[in-house]
Design a protein around this motif. Sequence first.
Motif, mmCIF file in Angstrom:
data_model
loop_
_atom_site.group_PDB
_atom_site.id
_atom_site.type_symbol
_atom_site.label_atom_id
_atom_site.label_comp_id
_atom_site.label_asym_id
_atom_site.label_seq_id
_atom_site.Cartn_x
_atom_site.Cartn_y
_atom_site.Cartn_z
ATOM 1 N N LEU A 246 0.816 -62.208 32.631
ATOM 2 C CA LEU A 246 2.170 -62.302 33.164
ATOM 3 C C LEU A 246 2.932 -63.445 32.511
ATOM 4 C CD1 LEU A 246 4.439 -61.672 35.202
ATOM 5 C CD2 LEU A 246 3.237 -63.116 36.852
ATOM 6 N N THR A 247 2.286 -64.599 32.347
ATOM 7 C CA THR A 247 2.934 -65.755 31.722
ATOM 8 C C THR A 247 3.366 -65.433 30.297
ATOM 9 O OG1 THR A 247 1.575 -67.254 33.067
ATOM 10 C CG2 THR A 247 2.681 -68.202 31.149
ATOM 11 N N ASP A 248 2.485 -64.769 29.538
ATOM 12 C CA ASP A 248 2.839 -64.408 28.161
ATOM 13 C C ASP A 248 4.016 -63.440 28.119
ATOM 14 O OD1 ASP A 248 0.959 -65.948 26.844
ATOM 15 O OD2 ASP A 248 -0.617 -64.455 27.033
ATOM 16 N N GLU A 249 4.021 -62.481 29.035
ATOM 17 C CA GLU A 249 5.115 -61.514 29.054
ATOM 18 C C GLU A 249 6.427 -62.201 29.427
ATOM 19 O OE1 GLU A 249 5.971 -57.095 30.912
ATOM 20 O OE2 GLU A 249 3.924 -57.769 30.543
ATOM 21 N N CYS A 250 6.369 -63.155 30.344
ATOM 22 C CA CYS A 250 7.565 -63.920 30.717
ATOM 23 C C CYS A 250 8.063 -64.742 29.536
ATOM 24 C CB CYS A 250 7.262 -64.837 31.902
ATOM 25 S SG CYS A 250 7.047 -63.973 33.478
ATOM 26 N N ASP A 251 7.136 -65.283 28.762
ATOM 27 C CA ASP A 251 7.512 -66.070 27.594
ATOM 28 C C ASP A 251 8.257 -65.200 26.573
ATOM 29 O OD1 ASP A 251 6.893 -68.904 26.509
ATOM 30 O OD2 ASP A 251 6.505 -67.613 24.791
ATOM 31 N N ARG A 252 7.744 -63.995 26.347
ATOM 32 C CA ARG A 252 8.439 -63.074 25.424
ATOM 33 C C ARG A 252 9.805 -62.681 25.981
ATOM 34 N NH1 ARG A 252 3.041 -61.004 24.757
ATOM 35 N NH2 ARG A 252 3.377 -59.401 26.334
ATOM 36 N N SER A 298 13.137 -75.425 26.926
ATOM 37 C CA SER A 298 13.627 -74.204 27.561
ATOM 38 C C SER A 298 13.275 -72.987 26.709
ATOM 39 C CB SER A 298 15.148 -74.292 27.756
ATOM 40 O OG SER A 298 15.484 -75.402 28.559
ATOM 41 N N SER A 299 13.790 -71.827 27.136
ATOM 42 C CA SER A 299 13.523 -70.542 26.466
ATOM 43 C C SER A 299 12.020 -70.283 26.373
ATOM 44 C CB SER A 299 14.160 -70.503 25.071
ATOM 45 O OG SER A 299 15.552 -70.364 25.181
ATOM 46 N N ARG A 300 11.325 -70.512 27.485
ATOM 47 C CA ARG A 300 9.888 -70.270 27.530
ATOM 48 C C ARG A 300 9.429 -70.149 28.968
ATOM 49 N NH1 ARG A 300 5.942 -74.718 25.834
ATOM 50 N NH2 ARG A 300 4.670 -73.327 27.095
ATOM 51 N N ALA A 301 8.218 -69.652 29.151
ATOM 52 C CA ALA A 301 7.613 -69.580 30.482
ATOM 53 C C ALA A 301 6.675 -70.765 30.662
ATOM 54 C CB ALA A 301 6.837 -68.276 30.647
ATOM 55 N N ILE A 302 6.656 -71.317 31.876
ATOM 56 C CA ILE A 302 5.805 -72.469 32.187
ATOM 57 C C ILE A 302 4.987 -72.137 33.426
ATOM 58 C CG2 ILE A 302 5.737 -74.928 32.735
ATOM 59 C CD1 ILE A 302 8.488 -75.201 31.391
#
Length: 536
Positions: A246-252, A298-302
């Motif tokens: 989920l984190t990787d998908e949010c990052d994309r 910014s522009s990333r998932a944390i």
Amino acid sequence: MNTYSLLLVDDEEEVTQVIERKIDWDKLGFCVIGHANNGLKALEMIEEFQPDVVMTDIRMPYMDGMQLCGEIKSRYPTTKILLFTGFDEFEYAKEAVHLEIEEYILKPLNAIELTEVFAKLKQKLDQEIDEKRNVETLQKYYMDSLPLLQANFYSTLIEGRIYEEQLEQYLKDYQIQFEAPVFGCIVIHTSTNRVPEGMNPQLLAISVERQAKEQLAPKWKAKCFAYLGNTVLIVQLRQESEISELTDECDRFCKYVHRILGAVTTIGVGAVCNELLELSKSYQGAKEAVSYRVLYGSSRAINIKEIVPKKQVDQEVSSEGELLELFKMIRLGSEAQIEESVENYLKHLFVPSETLQKHHVALMELISTLYRFSENNEISSKEFSGEMGEIYQILINLEPEGLKKWLLKVSLSFREQITDARSSSTKSLITKAKTYVESHYREEGLSLDDICEELGVSNSYFSSMFKKETGNSFVGYLTEYRMEKACKRLIETNEKSYMIAKSVGYTDANYFSYVFKRQYGVSPSKYRTEYAKGEK
């Protein structure tokens, strides 16, 4: 005019050069960002640049065009694909209708035909973006968003204001279903300061929310709603380990909306829970993760579980909002901000109209809250050691200036230890990754997914930390490590190249030679010969 990025993929370099020269790309509204001579190299470039369009041949070494198209549609479904083929490959290519290829172009390539194809594709891309940015569409979508009762229920749920005896009736009355055994919250924060020229920040946030509903919500069976200026998703997972995916998908997703809409977003991912009534903790963790954008960008998932190096920090309970602000500054702020927060808190502690008893109660609350903060973060301080009673006896006799110095000293000590722990955690992660490579580099299938699964972190977090600490991507590091091992065997043994290739994780000897030459400028056999000459 919108300009779209294009990646050209063909193992014949002269073909891609001819394509680039034949067409007036600027006039058509495209920009060629690079060339790749095989599918594996193309995937690396697509991950780095995320082009709008990929134009690829079918026949290529290591990974052919059809495999590449499948990987692109799986990982980057919004990317448009053009496939150019020889006549004998055309029917084979047409069978792959499920890959949603935009156009099949027969070789030899014709400049007029190519121009027509890209002109049509430009119109399609413009139309798609216009639909996503159209103000009237966004306003209508805003009016037709989730029903008010459902949104109110979700916000009340994540704030922890739904009681167990009420839950079942609410779900029934509002026709809400939760099916998965594991739940979590993600918070999508869209910057109101960094917006495209002429775009209304509120409409931009709504557009991001819409994209979240279309791209994130279906897969994760998420309940999506706007709350306190952010977009919140209550996600459902089959098992706890899916949180990394989920984190990787949010990052994309963050990178996608920045590229398409110009939105600068940060997604905070909270810890998972097994009960709906525990979602408030996940939400608080997701909110805190968003605030860490001042450290991680910014522009990333944390993911809160990845950035907190010790125990998951619970939200400290205090009647003073100023004290919560102080703890936030300890984690994220500068020394000056911490000092300001200390002063703001003490203004409310030393109020002339308050009774002495209330002042003593406030001091006890301060001490107990500091204790909880230090325990949850596994930190200590010389100024904050010993029994609570002993510290209390010291503090009740301090005047305002003395208490300020004590609290500031403790706060700065906490901040230093949290910063050191965060740095130590990152270095430990990188050390474990390198150790894993040392033990598994011989395995052909070793990948970024394997290492992240072993370490229990998301690809996006690990990749950014690895690059920050080593200056190299994980794939780049793995390749260099394998090549160093290969060099050693070339020098120290008489083994054939294909045997050495297999010993360092390459079953395809030709691809091993290709990678080796790209790394050292010569083939493995020539490397061995030149070394032998040098020894003489």
